[in-house]
Design a protein around this motif. Structure first.
Motif, mmCIF file in Angstrom:
data_model
loop_
_atom_site.group_PDB
_atom_site.id
_atom_site.type_symbol
_atom_site.label_atom_id
_atom_site.label_comp_id
_atom_site.label_asym_id
_atom_site.label_seq_id
_atom_site.Cartn_x
_atom_site.Cartn_y
_atom_site.Cartn_z
ATOM 1 N N THR A 1 -6.205 -4.234 3.591
ATOM 2 C CA THR A 1 -5.287 -4.489 2.482
ATOM 3 C C THR A 1 -5.021 -3.201 1.734
ATOM 4 O O THR A 1 -5.956 -2.486 1.355
ATOM 5 C CB THR A 1 -5.872 -5.544 1.522
ATOM 6 O OG1 THR A 1 -6.097 -6.759 2.237
ATOM 7 C CG2 THR A 1 -4.903 -5.814 0.379
ATOM 8 N N GLN B 1 1.444 -5.585 -9.806
ATOM 9 C CA GLN B 1 0.649 -5.176 -8.660
ATOM 10 C C GLN B 1 1.197 -5.821 -7.395
ATOM 11 O O GLN B 1 1.696 -6.954 -7.420
ATOM 12 C CB GLN B 1 -0.815 -5.590 -8.844
ATOM 13 C CG GLN B 1 -1.505 -4.924 -10.014
ATOM 14 C CD GLN B 1 -2.945 -5.385 -10.167
ATOM 15 O OE1 GLN B 1 -3.267 -6.536 -9.934
ATOM 16 N NE2 GLN B 1 -3.823 -4.452 -10.547
ATOM 17 N N SER B 2 1.076 -5.082 -6.308
ATOM 18 C CA SER B 2 1.463 -5.603 -5.005
ATOM 19 C C SER B 2 0.413 -5.185 -3.990
ATOM 20 O O SER B 2 -0.286 -4.186 -4.181
ATOM 21 C CB SER B 2 2.833 -5.066 -4.600
ATOM 22 O OG SER B 2 3.190 -5.508 -3.306
ATOM 23 N N SER B 3 0.309 -5.966 -2.944
ATOM 24 C CA SER B 3 -0.595 -5.602 -1.864
ATOM 25 C C SER B 3 0.102 -5.839 -0.532
ATOM 26 O O SER B 3 1.017 -6.668 -0.426
ATOM 27 C CB SER B 3 -1.887 -6.430 -1.932
ATOM 28 O OG SER B 3 -1.619 -7.792 -1.686
ATOM 29 N N GLN C 1 -3.044 -1.350 -1.584
ATOM 30 C CA GLN C 1 -2.683 -1.726 -2.937
ATOM 31 C C GLN C 1 -1.568 -0.848 -3.499
ATOM 32 O O GLN C 1 -1.451 0.334 -3.150
ATOM 33 C CB GLN C 1 -3.905 -1.609 -3.856
ATOM 34 C CG GLN C 1 -5.075 -2.495 -3.475
ATOM 35 C CD GLN C 1 -4.791 -3.975 -3.675
ATOM 36 O OE1 GLN C 1 -3.878 -4.357 -4.417
ATOM 37 N NE2 GLN C 1 -5.559 -4.825 -3.011
ATOM 38 N N CYS C 2 -0.780 -1.458 -4.380
ATOM 39 C CA CYS C 2 0.305 -0.733 -5.058
ATOM 40 C C CYS C 2 0.387 -1.228 -6.496
ATOM 41 O O CYS C 2 0.537 -2.435 -6.727
ATOM 42 C CB CYS C 2 1.621 -0.974 -4.330
ATOM 43 S SG CYS C 2 3.079 -0.298 -5.158
ATOM 44 N N ASN C 3 0.275 -0.327 -7.452
ATOM 45 C CA ASN C 3 0.449 -0.651 -8.870
ATOM 46 C C ASN C 3 1.647 0.128 -9.390
ATOM 47 O O ASN C 3 1.821 1.306 -9.045
ATOM 48 C CB ASN C 3 -0.800 -0.270 -9.669
ATOM 49 C CG ASN C 3 -2.022 -1.050 -9.233
ATOM 50 O OD1 ASN C 3 -1.914 -2.162 -8.718
ATOM 51 N ND2 ASN C 3 -3.189 -0.475 -9.428
ATOM 52 N N HIS D 1 -1.122 -6.721 3.280
ATOM 53 C CA HIS D 1 -2.242 -7.107 4.123
ATOM 54 C C HIS D 1 -1.819 -7.029 5.591
ATOM 55 O O HIS D 1 -0.783 -7.592 5.971
ATOM 56 C CB HIS D 1 -2.696 -8.524 3.776
ATOM 57 C CG HIS D 1 -3.946 -8.935 4.472
ATOM 58 N ND1 HIS D 1 -5.188 -8.437 4.139
ATOM 59 C CD2 HIS D 1 -4.142 -9.807 5.500
ATOM 60 C CE1 HIS D 1 -6.100 -8.983 4.928
ATOM 61 N NE2 HIS D 1 -5.499 -9.810 5.751
ATOM 62 N N GLN E 1 -0.525 4.170 -5.351
ATOM 63 C CA GLN E 1 -1.062 3.433 -4.217
ATOM 64 C C GLN E 1 -2.510 3.808 -3.974
ATOM 65 O O GLN E 1 -2.935 4.930 -4.229
ATOM 66 C CB GLN E 1 -0.247 3.733 -2.956
ATOM 67 C CG GLN E 1 1.155 3.161 -2.980
ATOM 68 C CD GLN E 1 1.871 3.372 -1.661
ATOM 69 O OE1 GLN E 1 2.881 4.065 -1.602
ATOM 70 N NE2 GLN E 1 1.343 2.756 -0.606
#
Lengths: 112, 116
Positions: free
Chosen positions: A20, A72-74, A22-24, A76, A6
């Motif tokens: 925002t 990937q996820s985000s 982030q998550c990979n 917001h 993250q």
């Protein structure tokens, strides 16, 4: 190796602003991805959960996106409030397995 | 929605004593429950997985005799920290899953254990 990363590690924003997170991930095979909010000294509370076929999921001022191709996820957050100050954790579940793979979290601080 | 109750929320105990933490699923039957440990500013670390009526499966490095887990019913799992030491001080969190639904994980509110 199954991992969830993250970014940023921490974030400070002014009340009312958007942000925002982030998550990979490299977890495979993929089952679902969750975003949790964890207040200090409390257990995680689920915000959203998305499966492979879901690209966007909203929960009030929280909107999560998922790109299963790029893994990937985000998350917001709009019109941030002081009560949004917490750690936000991305968790990925592997198909057929019990284990959840946790990200290290993003510590969000909303200041007046 | 699914609710998991964890008690106590905070406990202070003396070194050498044992402490029991309860995790209850209030409105669903939890086939599987999980116990986690969380250090300050770190993510949750899985300690063990317990299935109702069977022995718990512990993660590598977690002492089975130190952290006793009992999942005697579909709504209750307990974690007992035996012969507690100051290094056992931590935040312990349980989660419960209804059936085999990988979407259905709910966390308890956590227990802050302090061993003095």
């Amino acid at each position: 190796k199954n991992q969830v990363e993250q970014s940023p590690q921490s974030l400070i924003i002014l009340e009312g602003k958007n942000c925002t997170l982030q998550c990979n991930y490299t977890v495979s095979p993929f089952s679902n991805l969750r975003w949790y909010k964890q207040d200090t000294g409390r257990g995680p509370v689920s915000l959203t959960i998305m499966t492979f076929s879901e690209n966007t999921k909203s929960n009030g001022r929280y909107t999560a996106t998922l790109d299963a191709d790029t893994k990937q996820s985000s998350l917001h957050i709009t019109a941030s409030q002081l009560s949004d100050s917490a750690s936000y954790i991305c968790v990925v579940t592997q198909t057929g397995a019990n284990n959840l793979f946790f990200g290290t979290g993003t510590r969000l601080t909303v200041i007046p | 929605g699914a609710v998991v109750s964890q008690h106590p929320s905070r406990v202070i105990c003396k070194s050498g004593t044992s402490v029991k933490i309860e995790c209850r699923s209030l409105d669903f039957q939890a086939t599987t429950m999980f116990w986690y440990r969380q250090f300050p500013k770190k993510s949750l670390m899985l300690m063990a997985t317990s299935n109702e009526g069977s022995k718990a499966t512990y993660e590598q490095g977690v002492e089975k005799d130190k952290f006793l887990i009992n999942h005697a019913s579909l709504t209750l799992s307990t974690l007992t920290v035996t012969s507690a030491h100051p290094e056992d001080s931590s935040f312990y969190i349980c989660s419960a899953r209804e059936g085999t639904n990988s979407r259905g994980y709910t966390f308890g509110s956590g227990t802050r254990l302090t061993v003095v």
